[in-house]
Design a protein around this motif. Structure first.
Motif, PDB file in Angstrom:
ATOM      1  N   PRO B  15       0.827  -1.200   0.000  1.00  0.00           N
ATOM      2  CA  PRO B  15       0.000   0.000   0.000  1.00  0.00           C
ATOM      3  C   PRO B  15       0.859   1.247   0.000  1.00  0.00           C
ATOM      4  CG  PRO B  15      -0.090  -1.116   2.125  1.00  0.00           C
ATOM      5  CD  PRO B  15       0.625  -2.007   1.190  1.00  0.00           C
ATOM      6  N   GLN B  16       0.666   2.057  -1.019  1.00  0.00           N
ATOM      7  CA  GLN B  16       1.457   3.279  -1.103  1.00  0.00           C
ATOM      8  C   GLN B  16       0.749   4.373  -0.326  1.00  0.00           C
ATOM      9  OE1 GLN B  16       1.965   4.098  -5.248  1.00  0.00           O
ATOM     10  NE2 GLN B  16       4.119   3.512  -5.140  1.00  0.00           N
ATOM     11  N   GLU B  17       1.539   5.195   0.291  1.00  0.00           N
ATOM     12  CA  GLU B  17       0.948   6.297   1.005  1.00  0.00           C
ATOM     13  C   GLU B  17       0.368   7.265  -0.005  1.00  0.00           C
ATOM     14  OE1 GLU B  17       2.139   8.572   5.062  1.00  0.00           O
ATOM     15  OE2 GLU B  17       3.684   7.551   3.922  1.00  0.00           O
ATOM     16  N   GLU B  18      -0.842   7.740   0.265  1.00  0.00           N
ATOM     17  CA  GLU B  18      -1.489   8.591  -0.710  1.00  0.00           C
ATOM     18  C   GLU B  18      -0.830   9.960  -0.762  1.00  0.00           C
ATOM     19  OE1 GLU B  18      -5.860  10.026  -2.062  1.00  0.00           O
ATOM     20  OE2 GLU B  18      -5.650   9.165  -0.073  1.00  0.00           O
ATOM     21  N   GLU B  19      -0.674  10.452  -1.996  1.00  0.00           N
ATOM     22  CA  GLU B  19      -0.079  11.777  -2.154  1.00  0.00           C
ATOM     23  C   GLU B  19      -1.096  12.843  -1.754  1.00  0.00           C
ATOM     24  OE1 GLU B  19       0.862  11.650  -6.259  1.00  0.00           O
ATOM     25  OE2 GLU B  19       2.510  10.235  -5.980  1.00  0.00           O
ATOM     26  N   ASP B  20      -0.673  13.766  -0.964  1.00  0.00           N
ATOM     27  CA  ASP B  20      -1.567  14.826  -0.508  1.00  0.00           C
ATOM     28  C   ASP B  20      -0.736  16.049  -0.130  1.00  0.00           C
ATOM     29  OD1 ASP B  20      -3.398  16.499   0.626  1.00  0.00           O
ATOM     30  OD2 ASP B  20      -4.406  14.931   1.793  1.00  0.00           O
ATOM     31  N   LYS B  23      -0.807  17.418   3.408  1.00  0.00           N
ATOM     32  CA  LYS B  23      -0.025  16.705   4.425  1.00  0.00           C
ATOM     33  C   LYS B  23       1.444  16.630   4.040  1.00  0.00           C
ATOM     34  CE  LYS B  23      -3.965  13.775   5.487  1.00  0.00           C
ATOM     35  NZ  LYS B  23      -4.591  12.630   4.789  1.00  0.00           N
ATOM     36  N   LYS B  25       2.758  15.238   1.480  1.00  0.00           N
ATOM     37  CA  LYS B  25       3.119  13.927   0.943  1.00  0.00           C
ATOM     38  C   LYS B  25       3.138  14.006  -0.580  1.00  0.00           C
ATOM     39  CE  LYS B  25       2.601  11.144   4.746  1.00  0.00           C
ATOM     40  NZ  LYS B  25       3.077  12.184   5.673  1.00  0.00           N
ATOM     41  N   GLY B  27       4.955  11.575  -2.562  1.00  0.00           N
ATOM     42  CA  GLY B  27       5.376  10.324  -3.176  1.00  0.00           C
ATOM     43  C   GLY B  27       6.882  10.277  -3.320  1.00  0.00           C
ATOM     44  N   GLU B  28       7.427   9.073  -3.395  1.00  0.00           N
ATOM     45  CA  GLU B  28       8.890   8.961  -3.374  1.00  0.00           C
ATOM     46  C   GLU B  28       9.552   9.491  -4.638  1.00  0.00           C
ATOM     47  OE1 GLU B  28       9.174   4.260  -4.647  1.00  0.00           O
ATOM     48  OE2 GLU B  28       9.389   4.821  -2.528  1.00  0.00           O
ATOM     49  N   GLU B  31       9.549  13.660  -3.573  1.00  0.00           N
ATOM     50  CA  GLU B  31       9.834  14.324  -2.297  1.00  0.00           C
ATOM     51  C   GLU B  31      11.269  14.838  -2.189  1.00  0.00           C
ATOM     52  OE1 GLU B  31       8.506  11.387   0.394  1.00  0.00           O
ATOM     53  OE2 GLU B  31      10.185  10.028   0.060  1.00  0.00           O
TER      54      GLU B  31
END
Lengths: 179, 138
Positions: B15-20, B23, B25, B27-28, B31
């Motif tokens: 599960p990828q952390e959602e881009e927001d 917050k 975020k 994405g890798e 960032e």
């Protein structure tokens, strides 16, 4: 948001181009292949910043039984990728009763009529059609060409395109006045 | 006869952390990259040779950045970045402050929600720095 991003691209070179200045050819091919493209992962590639001299080109490898050489090229480019929650300025390009579209560079953002403040009503009789309110002290109108500040509420990425929806119901979003 | 909706099993990768952006975020893929001001993009595009400008993505971007650029020369843009760096902002916050040129503290907090953790005085200082530079460039 705009970024400078390091990206890679693989180019196959026909033996006819195995000459002294094959780098020039590779550079041109790179520009042609990647500039103006869009991928869901990296967004829109707007312009490659590297030139002939600064590109990192790997050693070419001849592909067995074909004769083409394959080069891995690393380059830096300006890319644009929208994110959920980001606030952007755009220019309205199309208005209809469902809402309006705004251009934020290469990206089109759709703002549904549900995400436009209630007091702005769709007026199809006007030419061009617009969303406008009737109050005299704070007259606002959204028509083709209006500058708007939009908060992106959702993005959808597929292999070669990006779609975004936005809202102007949030505080400090909506028609940009002045400047 | 009852119809059963076919059950679809979707195998999901980790599960990828959602881009927001709210917050911070991204994405890798992004960032660690450099976040550009619209004004910086406008200046960079000026240096691109004409032969690279023949595509719609480029043209639409050029139109956008020329419409919304707020700082018009290398010097003021560099100065702006340097000044804002002192406030120890996230790269995204820094770029958005420069792009949106807010006037009120509440405006900045509403458009860049992650700023809410900073005190009003800090935000006031950032906005003052920006408007001072905006006035200074002519």
């Amino acid at each position: 948001m705009f970024f400078i991003k390091k990206l890679h691209h693989t180019i196959q070179l026909h033996p006819a181009f195995f000459t002294q200045n094959f780098e020039t050819y590779l550079t041109e091919k790179l520009y042609k292949d990647v500039e103006g493209t869009c991928t869901g992962r990296f967004g829109y590639v707007i312009a490659v910043l590297d030139t002939n001299e600064t590109l990192e080109i790997s050693q070419g490898k001849v592909i067995p039984s074909v004769g083409l050489a394959e080069f891995e090229v690393a380059y830096r480019a300006i890319v644009f990728k929208p994110f959920k929650g980001e606030v952007v300025d755009g220019v309205v390009s199309q208005v209809n009763k469902m809402g309006f579209f705004a251009d934020v560079g290469p990206l089109q953002i759709f703002v549904s009529s549900h995400l436009i403040p209630q007091d702005l009503k769709f007026d199809p009789a006007k030419n061009p059609p617009c969303y406008a309110n009737n109050s005299e002290d704070s007259y606002a109108v959204i028509e083709k060409g209006t500058h708007v500040r939009i908060k992106i509420v959702g993005t959808r990425f597929d292999a070669t395109d990006i779609f975004a929806i936005g809202t102007i119901k949030d505080d400090f979003c909506g028609v940009v006045t002045g400047s | 006869m009852s119809h059963h909706a076919p059950i679809i099993h979707r195998s999901r990768k980790a599960p990828q952390e959602e881009e927001d952006a709210a917050k911070l975020k991204f994405g890798e893929d992004f960032e660690d990259e450099e976040f550009l001001f619209i004004s910086e993009v406008a200046l960079l595009l000026e240096k691109i040779p004409d032969s690279q400008k023949n595509n719609t993505v480029y043209k639409k971007t050029e139109e956008l950045v020329n419409t919304f650029t707020r700082f018009h020369n290398d010097e003021s843009v560099r100065e702006l970045r340097k000044t804002l760096m002192r406030h120890k902002l996230h790269k995204y916050e820094l770029a958005q402050l420069a792009n949106l040129v807010c006037e009120e503290i509440d405006e900045a907090k509403s458009l860049i929600p992650s700023l809410a953790k900073r005190s009003d005085e800090e935000i006031r200082a950032m906005l003052d720095d920006i408007s001072a530079l905006k006035k200074y460039q002519s």
